[in-house]
Design a protein around this motif. Sequence first.
Motif, PDB file in Angstrom:
ATOM      1  N   GLU A 177       0.849  -1.175   0.000  1.00 17.16           N
ATOM      2  CA  GLU A 177       0.000   0.000   0.000  1.00 17.16           C
ATOM      3  C   GLU A 177       0.897   1.242   0.000  1.00 17.16           C
ATOM      4  O   GLU A 177       1.920   1.266   0.686  1.00 17.16           O
ATOM      5  N   SER A 178       0.532   2.233  -0.781  1.00 18.02           N
ATOM      6  CA  SER A 178       1.343   3.457  -0.826  1.00 18.02           C
ATOM      7  C   SER A 178       1.201   4.211   0.488  1.00 18.02           C
ATOM      8  O   SER A 178       0.243   4.019   1.237  1.00 18.02           O
ATOM      9  N   LYS A 179       2.169   5.071   0.754  1.00 21.33           N
ATOM     10  CA  LYS A 179       2.088   5.913   1.946  1.00 21.33           C
ATOM     11  C   LYS A 179       2.755   7.247   1.669  1.00 21.33           C
ATOM     12  O   LYS A 179       3.686   7.339   0.870  1.00 21.33           O
ATOM     13  N   ALA A 180       2.251   8.269   2.337  1.00 21.92           N
ATOM     14  CA  ALA A 180       2.832   9.603   2.225  1.00 21.92           C
ATOM     15  C   ALA A 180       4.017   9.706   3.180  1.00 21.92           C
ATOM     16  O   ALA A 180       3.988   9.153   4.281  1.00 21.92           O
ATOM     17  N   LEU A 181       5.055  10.416   2.733  1.00 25.09           N
ATOM     18  CA  LEU A 181       6.271  10.574   3.526  1.00 25.09           C
ATOM     19  C   LEU A 181       6.553  12.049   3.768  1.00 25.09           C
ATOM     20  O   LEU A 181       6.653  12.829   2.822  1.00 25.09           O
TER      21      LEU A 181
END
Length: 132
Positions: free
Chosen positions: A92-96
């Motif tokens: 799953e993508s995630k914001a950094l």
Amino acid sequence: GSKGEGRTEVTVVMGDFNIRAGEGDYNFFSERLASDHNLVDITVKKGGGWDTTFGVKDKDGNPVETLLTSPGLRGKPQTLDFIFTDAKPLQESKALLLKNPNPDTFSKFQCVSDHLGLESAIELELASRTER
């Protein structure tokens, strides 16, 4: 990307689209990218929704970034950044949040950008529509 049979290349379209997740322009573009190019937004969470990528607040409710963001947009969370692809996502993508760790230069910039980065991993082969 092309919908042609026998394609082997992966297409990725990503970045700051300056359109809000789930709203009219986003829906228009995501539907066109899906129908015309078989690209889907892999930043959508499994349960629906997206990570905030702009106007992020800290745990106390204060804007994380104020030097690059205009005053009227500070601390007003939005999702404006996306990853569209025809590849199978492996996570799953995630914001950094990429903050400046150097206190000596913190007054010059707080974060690398006024937007958060996005991280994901994809398989470098085409995904069937049922795998995404």
